[in-house]
Design a protein around this motif. Structure first.
Motif, PDB file in Angstrom:
ATOM      1  N   SER A 160     -15.394  -9.944  -0.968  1.00 32.34           N
ATOM      2  CA  SER A 160     -14.430  -9.156  -1.740  1.00 32.34           C
ATOM      3  C   SER A 160     -14.179  -7.830  -1.045  1.00 32.34           C
ATOM      4  O   SER A 160     -14.897  -7.445  -0.113  1.00 32.34           O
ATOM      5  N   SER A 161     -13.179  -7.109  -1.509  1.00 35.24           N
ATOM      6  CA  SER A 161     -12.880  -5.803  -0.914  1.00 35.24           C
ATOM      7  C   SER A 161     -14.030  -4.825  -1.136  1.00 35.24           C
ATOM      8  O   SER A 161     -14.338  -4.006  -0.266  1.00 35.24           O
ATOM      9  N   ASP A 162     -14.691  -4.906  -2.297  1.00 36.72           N
ATOM     10  CA  ASP A 162     -15.853  -4.038  -2.559  1.00 36.72           C
ATOM     11  C   ASP A 162     -16.996  -4.352  -1.602  1.00 36.72           C
ATOM     12  O   ASP A 162     -17.669  -3.448  -1.110  1.00 36.72           O
ATOM     13  N   GLU A 163     -17.221  -5.640  -1.346  1.00 38.53           N
ATOM     14  CA  GLU A 163     -18.270  -6.037  -0.407  1.00 38.53           C
ATOM     15  C   GLU A 163     -17.921  -5.589   1.016  1.00 38.53           C
ATOM     16  O   GLU A 163     -18.795  -5.178   1.774  1.00 38.53           O
ATOM     17  N   TRP A 164     -16.656  -5.669   1.362  1.00 40.47           N
ATOM     18  CA  TRP A 164     -16.200  -5.212   2.677  1.00 40.47           C
ATOM     19  C   TRP A 164     -16.479  -3.709   2.827  1.00 40.47           C
ATOM     20  O   TRP A 164     -17.009  -3.266   3.841  1.00 40.47           O
TER      21      TRP A 164
END
Length: 77
Positions: A55-59
């Motif tokens: 996800s973008s948060d994980e990225w």
């Protein structure tokens, strides 16, 4: 944002970039916090892309962990 910054510099205004000094302990604590938010172990970070799409948060978290490693003088794999 970048274009606004460039435009400001062209006009002759000086824009300072804020600098924050952190200790090694603060960096290590932040790393623990990011890993806890992701719910993963340290050695799983390098395999995050291999496990599934992230996800973008994980990225963002992965990038922050890379920055922390850099600031700690650790070799990135």
């Amino acid at each position: 944002m970048v274009s606004a910054l460039l435009e400001t510099r062209r006009k002759g205004s000086s824009v300072g970039t804020p600098v924050r000094t952190v200790t090694r302990e603060e960096l290590l604590q932040r790393r623990k916090q990011v890993l806890a938010e992701l719910g993963i172990e340290n050695d799983d970070v390098s395999r995050l892309n291999d496990l599934r799409p992230i996800s973008s948060d994980e990225w963002d978290a992965r990038e922050e962990l890379e920055q922390i490693s850099f600031l700690l003088g650790e070799e990135l794999v």
